[in-house]
Design an enzyme around this catalytic site. Structure first.
Site, mmCIF file in Angstrom:
data_model
loop_
_atom_site.group_PDB
_atom_site.id
_atom_site.type_symbol
_atom_site.label_atom_id
_atom_site.label_comp_id
_atom_site.label_asym_id
_atom_site.label_seq_id
_atom_site.Cartn_x
_atom_site.Cartn_y
_atom_site.Cartn_z
ATOM 1 N N GLY A 45 0.775 -1.228 0.000
ATOM 2 C CA GLY A 45 0.000 0.000 0.000
ATOM 3 C C GLY A 45 0.810 1.283 0.000
ATOM 4 O O GLY A 45 0.333 2.320 0.483
ATOM 5 N N SER A 46 2.022 1.251 -0.567
ATOM 6 C CA SER A 46 2.804 2.497 -0.566
ATOM 7 C C SER A 46 2.152 3.551 -1.469
ATOM 8 O O SER A 46 2.246 4.746 -1.198
ATOM 9 C CB SER A 46 4.259 2.239 -0.960
ATOM 10 O OG SER A 46 4.364 1.900 -2.315
ATOM 11 N N ASN A 47 1.489 3.112 -2.524
ATOM 12 C CA ASN A 47 0.768 4.085 -3.354
ATOM 13 C C ASN A 47 -0.424 4.674 -2.605
ATOM 14 O O ASN A 47 -0.710 5.865 -2.714
ATOM 15 C CB ASN A 47 0.307 3.432 -4.660
ATOM 16 C CG ASN A 47 1.390 3.477 -5.716
ATOM 17 O OD1 ASN A 47 1.689 4.534 -6.271
ATOM 18 N ND2 ASN A 47 2.010 2.348 -5.961
ATOM 19 N N LYS A 85 -6.595 -8.389 -7.785
ATOM 20 C CA LYS A 85 -7.783 -9.135 -8.203
ATOM 21 C C LYS A 85 -8.465 -8.380 -9.337
ATOM 22 O O LYS A 85 -8.631 -7.161 -9.253
ATOM 23 C CB LYS A 85 -8.715 -9.237 -6.991
ATOM 24 C CG LYS A 85 -9.879 -10.116 -7.168
ATOM 25 C CD LYS A 85 -9.643 -11.513 -6.637
ATOM 26 C CE LYS A 85 -10.548 -12.475 -7.359
ATOM 27 N NZ LYS A 85 -9.886 -13.410 -8.241
ATOM 28 N N ASN A 140 -6.005 2.648 -12.589
ATOM 29 C CA ASN A 140 -4.988 1.695 -12.130
ATOM 30 C C ASN A 140 -3.623 2.285 -12.436
ATOM 31 O O ASN A 140 -3.468 3.105 -13.342
ATOM 32 C CB ASN A 140 -5.164 0.363 -12.880
ATOM 33 C CG ASN A 140 -4.153 -0.674 -12.427
ATOM 34 O OD1 ASN A 140 -3.934 -0.853 -11.220
ATOM 35 N ND2 ASN A 140 -3.516 -1.351 -13.361
ATOM 36 N N HIS A 174 0.365 1.109 -13.295
ATOM 37 C CA HIS A 174 1.188 -0.033 -13.714
ATOM 38 C C HIS A 174 2.655 0.411 -13.730
ATOM 39 O O HIS A 174 2.961 1.495 -14.232
ATOM 40 C CB HIS A 174 0.735 -0.484 -15.108
ATOM 41 C CG HIS A 174 1.515 -1.657 -15.617
ATOM 42 N ND1 HIS A 174 1.302 -2.940 -15.152
ATOM 43 C CD2 HIS A 174 2.519 -1.741 -16.525
ATOM 44 C CE1 HIS A 174 2.149 -3.764 -15.766
ATOM 45 N NE2 HIS A 174 2.894 -3.058 -16.599
ATOM 46 N N ASP A 223 -4.569 -4.394 -17.843
ATOM 47 C CA ASP A 223 -3.614 -3.354 -18.272
ATOM 48 C C ASP A 223 -3.933 -2.788 -19.646
ATOM 49 O O ASP A 223 -3.037 -2.557 -20.461
ATOM 50 C CB ASP A 223 -2.179 -3.936 -18.290
ATOM 51 C CG ASP A 223 -1.716 -4.363 -16.907
ATOM 52 O OD1 ASP A 223 -2.176 -3.778 -15.911
ATOM 53 O OD2 ASP A 223 -0.886 -5.286 -16.829
ATOM 54 N N GLU A 276 5.808 6.545 -9.255
ATOM 55 C CA GLU A 276 4.394 6.260 -8.978
ATOM 56 C C GLU A 276 3.872 7.191 -7.882
ATOM 57 O O GLU A 276 2.821 7.811 -8.006
ATOM 58 C CB GLU A 276 4.218 4.803 -8.539
ATOM 59 C CG GLU A 276 4.542 3.807 -9.634
ATOM 60 C CD GLU A 276 4.249 2.377 -9.206
ATOM 61 O OE1 GLU A 276 3.242 2.157 -8.529
ATOM 62 O OE2 GLU A 276 5.039 1.480 -9.548
HETATM 63 C C1 GRF Z 1 2.877 -0.793 -7.717
HETATM 64 O O1 GRF Z 1 4.112 -1.030 -8.320
HETATM 65 C C2 GRF Z 1 1.813 -0.568 -8.743
HETATM 66 O O2 GRF Z 1 2.302 -0.043 -9.939
HETATM 67 C C3 GRF Z 1 1.281 -1.935 -9.003
HETATM 68 O O3 GRF Z 1 1.364 -2.595 -7.767
HETATM 69 C C4 GRF Z 1 2.369 -2.012 -6.964
HETATM 70 C C5 GRF Z 1 1.731 -1.668 -5.663
HETATM 71 O O4 GRF Z 1 2.663 -1.253 -4.722
HETATM 72 N N1 GRF Z 1 -0.041 -1.905 -9.568
HETATM 73 P P1 GRF Z 1 2.156 -0.664 -3.320
HETATM 74 O O5 GRF Z 1 1.307 -1.737 -2.666
HETATM 75 O O6 GRF Z 1 1.369 0.573 -3.614
HETATM 76 O O7 GRF Z 1 3.400 -0.389 -2.547
#
Ligand code: GRF
Length: 206
Positions: free
Chosen positions: A12-14, A91, A107, A109, A150, A179
């Site tokens: 969940g770093s994003n 999922k 999303n 990627h 994708d 990201e």
């Molecule tokens: C990221 O690299 C994103 O591009 C992909 O999954 C990864 C998720 O990383 N869809 P995080 O869980 O947000 O750290």
């Protein structure tokens, strides 16, 4: 403010980057609920620390697909979700949800689509494939979600140079930084109505 439901399966770093940009006042969006398909996702702790409700909704917890979809829809309705933000969600969303929220699911990627994407292309596999192929540029792609992996209309791409001494890990780390620097901008742009979708093309400034 656009009301977001964030979907995550992993660390969940994003998701955290969205929380941080919201806290700093740069992102004007509500992160109303985190939906996970596995309760062990690191994203859960991040949500709890920030007072964001967590929903564990996985097909295996229901008698059938219809019950699963109904539950998912109930959660989205309860939080009034306007934008579904996939942040490392492993999922595939049910087709009926994809259709209902057409151009309202995004999303991210860790590669430049349409290269190095598709079923089975996730995480380190993407970066390994980029290095094996010998590509000089990788990057990130943020896109709307459609019925194929994708594949939906591309909203934003940012290149990340591949260095001679890169490993899959070092490349992954630089791509992940990109990201974090950019995902929130797309949420913000959608929130202020800056994007227009025509067929498979997205127009407007992120
Ligand atoms: C990221 O690299 C994103 O591009 C992909 O999954 C990864 C998720 O990383 N869809 P995080 O869980 O947000 O750290």
């Amino acid at each position: 403010m656009v009301r977001c439901a964030v979907f995550a399966s992993g660390g969940g770093s994003n998701f955290q980057s969205l929380i941080d940009r919201r806290a700093s006042g740069e992102l004007h969006a509500e992160l109303g609920v985190l939906i996970v398909n596995n309760s062990g996702a690191g994203a859960v702790e991040r949500a709890e620390k920030n007072g964001i409700p967590v929903v564990h909704c996985a097909p295996t917890r229901f008698a059938g697909e219809a019950q699963y979809v109904a539950a998912l829809q109930t959660h989205l309705d309860r939080y009034g979700a306007q934008l579904l933000v996939l942040a490392g969600y492993m999922k595939k969303l049910p087709v009926s949800i994809v259709q209902k929220y057409r151009n309202r699911i995004i999303n991210i990627h860790p590669g430049l689509l349409p290269s190095f994407g598709g079923k089975g292309m996730y995480g380190k596999k993407v970066h390994q494939a980029v290095l094996e192929y010998g590509a000089k540029v990788s990057g990130i792609t943020i896109h709307f979600v459609d019925e194929e992996y994708d594949h939906g209309p591309i909203i934003h791409q940012v290149p990340v140079a591949v260095k001679d001494d890169d490993t899959a890990d070092s490349l992954a780390a630089r791509v992940l930084e990109a990201e974090h620097a950019h995902y929130w901008k797309v949420v913000e742009a959608i929130g202020r109505g800056a994007l227009r979708v025509e067929g498979h093309r997205v127009f407007g400034e992120v």
